[in-house]
Design a protein around this motif. Structure first.
Motif, PDB file in Angstrom:
ATOM      1  N   PRO A   1       0.881  -1.204  -0.041  1.00  0.00           N
ATOM      2  CA  PRO A   1       0.042   0.007   0.034  1.00  0.00           C
ATOM      3  C   PRO A   1       0.853   1.173  -0.029  1.00  0.00           C
ATOM      4  O   PRO A   1       2.029   1.144   0.606  1.00  0.00           O
ATOM      5  CB  PRO A   1      -0.736  -0.150   1.313  1.00  0.00           C
ATOM      6  N   ARG A   2       0.321   2.469  -0.568  1.00  0.00           N
ATOM      7  CA  ARG A   2       1.009   3.430  -0.494  1.00  0.00           C
ATOM      8  C   ARG A   2       1.250   4.254   0.743  1.00  0.00           C
ATOM      9  O   ARG A   2       2.382   4.794   1.243  1.00  0.00           O
ATOM     10  CB  ARG A   2       0.154   4.647  -1.557  1.00  0.00           C
ATOM     11  N   ALA A   3       0.092   3.986   1.807  1.00  0.00           N
ATOM     12  CA  ALA A   3       0.575   4.489   3.139  1.00  0.00           C
ATOM     13  C   ALA A   3      -0.542   3.537   4.017  1.00  0.00           C
ATOM     14  O   ALA A   3      -1.580   2.813   3.448  1.00  0.00           O
ATOM     15  CB  ALA A   3       0.051   5.634   3.357  1.00  0.00           C
ATOM     16  N   VAL A   4      -0.101   3.349   5.328  1.00  0.00           N
ATOM     17  CA  VAL A   4      -1.044   2.603   6.328  1.00  0.00           C
ATOM     18  C   VAL A   4      -1.482   3.365   7.195  1.00  0.00           C
ATOM     19  O   VAL A   4      -0.689   4.267   7.883  1.00  0.00           O
ATOM     20  CB  VAL A   4       0.235   1.512   6.792  1.00  0.00           C
ATOM     21  N   LEU A   5      -2.810   3.677   7.489  1.00  0.00           N
ATOM     22  CA  LEU A   5      -3.563   4.513   8.224  1.00  0.00           C
ATOM     23  C   LEU A   5      -3.867   3.525   9.544  1.00  0.00           C
ATOM     24  O   LEU A   5      -4.621   2.562   9.314  1.00  0.00           O
ATOM     25  CB  LEU A   5      -4.669   5.152   7.732  1.00  0.00           C
ATOM     26  N   ILE A   6      -3.753   3.997  10.703  1.00  0.00           N
ATOM     27  CA  ILE A   6      -4.203   3.220  11.934  1.00  0.00           C
ATOM     28  C   ILE A   6      -5.047   4.045  12.640  1.00  0.00           C
ATOM     29  O   ILE A   6      -4.837   5.326  13.266  1.00  0.00           O
ATOM     30  CB  ILE A   6      -2.852   2.727  12.524  1.00  0.00           C
TER      31      ILE A   6
ATOM     32  N   VAL B   1       3.514   4.574   7.977  1.00  0.00           N
ATOM     33  CA  VAL B   1       2.498   4.226   8.920  1.00  0.00           C
ATOM     34  C   VAL B   1       2.090   5.580   9.723  1.00  0.00           C
ATOM     35  O   VAL B   1       2.799   6.079  10.535  1.00  0.00           O
ATOM     36  CB  VAL B   1       2.873   3.256   9.944  1.00  0.00           C
ATOM     37  N   THR B   2       1.009   5.936   9.716  1.00  0.00           N
ATOM     38  CA  THR B   2       0.186   7.140  10.248  1.00  0.00           C
ATOM     39  C   THR B   2      -0.813   6.555  11.220  1.00  0.00           C
ATOM     40  O   THR B   2      -1.595   6.073  10.918  1.00  0.00           O
ATOM     41  CB  THR B   2      -0.020   8.167   9.129  1.00  0.00           C
ATOM     42  N   ARG B   3      -0.830   7.068  12.571  1.00  0.00           N
ATOM     43  CA  ARG B   3      -2.111   7.172  13.534  1.00  0.00           C
ATOM     44  C   ARG B   3      -2.875   8.329  13.253  1.00  0.00           C
ATOM     45  O   ARG B   3      -2.561   9.301  13.227  1.00  0.00           O
ATOM     46  CB  ARG B   3      -1.490   6.977  14.775  1.00  0.00           C
ATOM     47  N   LEU B   4      -4.283   8.109  12.985  1.00  0.00           N
ATOM     48  CA  LEU B   4      -5.075   8.829  12.887  1.00  0.00           C
ATOM     49  C   LEU B   4      -5.704   9.324  14.242  1.00  0.00           C
ATOM     50  O   LEU B   4      -6.239   8.509  14.870  1.00  0.00           O
ATOM     51  CB  LEU B   4      -6.630   8.441  12.195  1.00  0.00           C
ATOM     52  N   ALA B   5      -5.374  10.316  14.849  1.00  0.00           N
ATOM     53  CA  ALA B   5      -5.790  10.886  16.115  1.00  0.00           C
ATOM     54  C   ALA B   5      -7.348  11.266  16.350  1.00  0.00           C
ATOM     55  O   ALA B   5      -7.872  11.808  15.430  1.00  0.00           O
ATOM     56  CB  ALA B   5      -4.710  12.060  16.603  1.00  0.00           C
ATOM     57  N   PRO B   6      -7.875  10.909  17.138  1.00  0.00           N
ATOM     58  CA  PRO B   6      -9.496  11.191  17.277  1.00  0.00           C
ATOM     59  C   PRO B   6      -9.467  12.677  17.773  1.00  0.00           C
ATOM     60  O   PRO B   6      -8.749  13.210  18.370  1.00  0.00           O
ATOM     61  CB  PRO B   6      -9.804  10.025  18.312  1.00  0.00           C
ATOM     62  N   THR B   7     -10.632  13.047  17.518  1.00  0.00           N
ATOM     63  CA  THR B   7     -11.082  14.266  18.096  1.00  0.00           C
ATOM     64  C   THR B   7     -12.547  14.052  19.145  1.00  0.00           C
ATOM     65  O   THR B   7     -13.023  12.982  18.731  1.00  0.00           O
ATOM     66  CB  THR B   7     -11.308  15.435  17.244  1.00  0.00           C
TER      67      THR B   7
ATOM     68  N   PRO C   1     -12.891  11.318  26.371  1.00  0.00           N
ATOM     69  CA  PRO C   1     -12.194  10.113  25.923  1.00  0.00           C
ATOM     70  C   PRO C   1     -13.349   8.808  26.158  1.00  0.00           C
ATOM     71  O   PRO C   1     -13.064   7.753  26.578  1.00  0.00           O
ATOM     72  CB  PRO C   1     -10.869   9.872  26.739  1.00  0.00           C
ATOM     73  N   ALA C   2     -14.602   9.021  25.580  1.00  0.00           N
ATOM     74  CA  ALA C   2     -15.799   8.145  25.825  1.00  0.00           C
ATOM     75  C   ALA C   2     -16.059   7.471  24.358  1.00  0.00           C
ATOM     76  O   ALA C   2     -15.728   8.278  23.383  1.00  0.00           O
ATOM     77  CB  ALA C   2     -16.883   8.550  26.377  1.00  0.00           C
ATOM     78  N   ALA C   3     -16.350   6.282  24.199  1.00  0.00           N
ATOM     79  CA  ALA C   3     -16.422   5.477  22.948  1.00  0.00           C
ATOM     80  C   ALA C   3     -17.534   6.700  22.177  1.00  0.00           C
ATOM     81  O   ALA C   3     -17.389   6.555  20.908  1.00  0.00           O
ATOM     82  CB  ALA C   3     -17.073   4.195  23.184  1.00  0.00           C
ATOM     83  N   GLY C   4     -18.501   7.012  22.699  1.00  0.00           N
ATOM     84  CA  GLY C   4     -19.501   7.796  21.943  1.00  0.00           C
ATOM     85  C   GLY C   4     -19.113   9.392  21.412  1.00  0.00           C
ATOM     86  O   GLY C   4     -19.569   9.788  20.487  1.00  0.00           O
ATOM     87  N   ALA C   5     -18.103   9.693  22.038  1.00  0.00           N
ATOM     88  CA  ALA C   5     -17.707  11.047  21.919  1.00  0.00           C
ATOM     89  C   ALA C   5     -16.489  11.256  20.935  1.00  0.00           C
ATOM     90  O   ALA C   5     -16.365  12.208  20.413  1.00  0.00           O
ATOM     91  CB  ALA C   5     -17.172  11.779  22.995  1.00  0.00           C
ATOM     92  N   LEU C   6     -15.957  10.128  20.580  1.00  0.00           N
ATOM     93  CA  LEU C   6     -14.623   9.948  19.536  1.00  0.00           C
ATOM     94  C   LEU C   6     -15.006  10.141  18.116  1.00  0.00           C
ATOM     95  O   LEU C   6     -15.865   9.227  17.721  1.00  0.00           O
ATOM     96  CB  LEU C   6     -13.487   9.040  20.078  1.00  0.00           C
ATOM     97  N   ARG C   7     -14.372  10.905  17.430  1.00  0.00           N
ATOM     98  CA  ARG C   7     -14.349  10.921  15.603  1.00  0.00           C
ATOM     99  C   ARG C   7     -13.297  10.769  15.145  1.00  0.00           C
ATOM    100  O   ARG C   7     -12.109  11.203  15.740  1.00  0.00           O
ATOM    101  CB  ARG C   7     -15.478  12.053  15.298  1.00  0.00           C
ATOM    102  N   TRP C   8     -13.074  10.075  14.206  1.00  0.00           N
ATOM    103  CA  TRP C   8     -11.832   9.942  13.269  1.00  0.00           C
ATOM    104  C   TRP C   8     -12.032  10.294  11.850  1.00  0.00           C
ATOM    105  O   TRP C   8     -13.547  10.084  11.359  1.00  0.00           O
ATOM    106  CB  TRP C   8     -11.270   8.534  13.392  1.00  0.00           C
ATOM    107  N   GLU C   9     -11.146  11.013  11.255  1.00  0.00           N
ATOM    108  CA  GLU C   9     -11.414  11.472   9.856  1.00  0.00           C
ATOM    109  C   GLU C   9     -10.058  10.924   8.899  1.00  0.00           C
ATOM    110  O   GLU C   9      -9.091  10.998   9.485  1.00  0.00           O
ATOM    111  CB  GLU C   9     -11.388  12.912   9.649  1.00  0.00           C
ATOM    112  N   LEU C  10     -10.602  10.506   7.822  1.00  0.00           N
ATOM    113  CA  LEU C  10      -9.239   9.983   6.705  1.00  0.00           C
ATOM    114  C   LEU C  10      -8.702  11.513   6.314  1.00  0.00           C
ATOM    115  O   LEU C  10      -9.349  12.366   6.077  1.00  0.00           O
ATOM    116  CB  LEU C  10     -10.063   9.484   5.513  1.00  0.00           C
ATOM    117  N   PRO C  11      -7.517  11.342   5.966  1.00  0.00           N
ATOM    118  CA  PRO C  11      -6.757  12.443   5.250  1.00  0.00           C
ATOM    119  C   PRO C  11      -7.444  12.846   3.999  1.00  0.00           C
ATOM    120  O   PRO C  11      -7.916  11.823   3.308  1.00  0.00           O
ATOM    121  CB  PRO C  11      -5.282  12.068   5.107  1.00  0.00           C
TER     122      PRO C  11
END
Length: 378
Positions: A53-58, A82-88, A92-102
Motif C-alpha cells: 500500500p502507498r500508506a498505512v493508516l491506523i 504508517v500514520t496514526r489517525l488521532a481522534p477528536t 475519551p468516551a466511545a460515543g464522543a470520539l471521531r476519526w477522519e481520513l486525510p
C-alpha cells in the motif's frame, strides 16, 4: 511509597490485582497464539495483495492503538509510511470520539482499525468513509460488536480480538488500555497482515517464537519468583519513589520505552520521561543536574521515615536491543548518570530476531509496571 513485602507474596499480589493485570502479562504468549489463529481463520494468510500500500493508516482509541501504530511503524521502516489517525472529541468516551481520513487517502491506501472496545460509532463511520473512498479496511476488535458489523457490511476484513473470558465477565474494573493482554491481542493479527503485504517480516514461525519468548519471560518474572531472581520485581522496587528517566538504544527499544512510560502513567500513576540515545544525553542532562539529582537533596538522617516521604530523585532506565560490542552510547549514558549520582537500571534482551527481542523488552517492562501498580495501591 510501595509495599515491598507485597512483591514476594503471590497471594497478596493476586488479591490486589483487581484489573487482571498480572494474569494478562502472564498470558501474553498464549494471547499471541490465539490472535495468530484468529487471523489465520479470518483469511489473512490467504490474501494476495497487489503490491505494497502507498500508506498505512491506523485508527483506534487509547494507548493500545497508539502503541500498536508506533510498533508497526518502527518495524515497517521506510517501506510505507504508517500514520496514526488521532481522534477528536470532547471526552475519551466511545460515543464522543471521531476519526477522519486525510483528504489524499484513496484506493492505494490501507486502513487498519484496532480497538479493545468495538462500540465506537466514530470507528464504524470511519470504516464506511474508507469504503466510499476505495480504501482497504482491516479491523481487529471484539467479536459481535457494532464495528464488526460495519466492517463486514463495507466488505472489509474483520479479525476477532483474542479476549479472555475474565475480561468480559466478572471483571471488577474495565480493562486498562495499557494492559499487556490488549496490546498483543491487537498487534498480532496486524503483524500477520503486514507480513502478507511485504511491509515487514512476521511469518507464522516468527510469531510462534515471539509467543515462546513471552512464555519464558513469564516464567522468569511471575509472582511466584522471588525478587532477587526476578528482573521485573527488581526494576519495580528500584523505581519506587523515583522519576523514571527511560533511555532507549536501538530501533526496537524506542517503542518499548515509550510503551513502558505510558504503562507506568496509566497503571501505577508514575510519571516518566523517555528519549532515545544518543540525543537523550543532551535532552536530559539539565534534568539530571537539577533538583532531581540525588546529590541535590541528600537523604536527611533525622527524617521521620514513617511520616515523611523521601525526596523524589531521578533514576535512569536504559533499554537496549543491540549487542554491547556494537556502536553504542551506553558508556556515555552511564558516565552522565553516575556523574550526577543518579542510579541506573539496565535491561537488554537475549539473542533472537527483532520481534523476539522487542517482545522481551515489552514483557519485562510490562511486568515491572504491573508490580509497581499493585504494590503502590494504584
Amino acid at each position: 511509597m510501595i509495599d515491598e513485602s507485597l512483591l514476594d507474596s503471590p497471594e497478596g499480589l493476586a488479591e490486589a490485582d483487581h484489573r487482571g493485570l498480572l494474569r494478562g502479562a502472564a498470558e501474553a504468549g498464549a494471547r499471541v497464539r490465539t490472535a495468530a489463529r484468529y487471523a489465520a481463520e479470518a483469511g489473512v494468510h490467504d490474501l494476495k495483495p497487489d503490491g505494497r500500500p502507498r500508506a498505512v493508516l491506523i485508527a483506534g482509541p487509547g494507548a493500545a492503538a497508539t502503541q500498536t501504530a508506533d510498533l508497526l511503524g518502527t518495524l515497517a521502516g521506510a517501506g510505507s509510511p504508517v500514520t496514526r489517525l488521532a481522534p477528536t472529541g470532547v471526552a475519551p468516551a466511545a460515543g464522543a470520539l471521531r476519526w477522519e481520513l486525510p483528504g489524499w487517502a484513496g484506493s492505494v491506501d490501507l486502513l487498519l482499525i484496532a480497538t479493545p472496545d468495538g462500540t465506537e460509532p466514530g470507528l464504524s463511520l470511519l470504516s464506511e468513509q474508507a469504503y466510499r473512498r476505495g480504501c482497504t479496511v482491516v479491523a481487529v476488535a471484539p467479536a459481535r460488536t457494532p464495528l464488526a458489523e460495519a466492517v463486514n457490511g463495507s466488505h472489509g476484513l474483520f479479525v476477532p480480538m483474542a479476549t479472555a473470558p475474565y475480561e468480559q465477565d466478572g471483571q471488577e474494573e474495565p480493562l486498562a488500555s495499557s494492559a499487556p493482554g490488549a496490546l498483543w491481542a491487537l498487534l498480532t493479527p496486524l503483524l500477520a497482515l503486514l507480513d502478507r503485504t511485504g511491509l515487514l517480516t512476521a511469518p507464522p514461525d516468527a510469531l510462534e517464537k515471539v509467543a515462546d519468548r513471552l512464555d519464558r519471560v513469564a516464567e522468569r518474572c511471575g509472582p511466584a519468583i522471588a525478587i532477587y531472581n526476578n528482573p521485573a520485581k527488581t526494576l519495580a522496587a528500584e523505581l519506587a519513589d523515583t522519576l523514571p528517566v527511560v533511555w532507549t538504544e536501538g530501533t526496537s527499544a524506542g517503542p518499548a520505552g515509550r510503551r513502558f512510560a505510558a504503562a507506568l502513567a496509566e497503571l501505577s500513576g508514575t510519571p516518566a520521561v523517555v528519549a532515545d540515545l544518543p540525543e537523550a544525553l543532551g535532552v536530559h542532562s539539565a534534568l539530571l543536574a537539577g533538583p532531581l539529582a540525588a546529590r541535590a537533596n541528600p537523604d536527611d538522617f533525622f527524617r521521620d521515615r514513617v511520616e515523611e516521604p523521601p525526596a523524589l530523585h531521578a533514576r535512569v532506565v536504559l533499554l537496549r536491543d543491540r549487542p554491547i560490542g556494537g556502536l553504542t552510547a551506553a558508556p556515555a549514558a552511564r558516565e552522565l548518570a553516575l556523574s550526577h549520582d543518579t542510579p541506573i537500571s539496565e535491561l537488554e534482551p537475549g539473542e533472537g530476531g527483532e520481534l523476539e527481542t522487542l517482545a522481551e523488552l515489552i514483557a519485562v517492562t510490562d511486568f515491572a509496571a504491573v508490580y509497581l501498580a499493585l504494590t503502590s495501591g494504584a
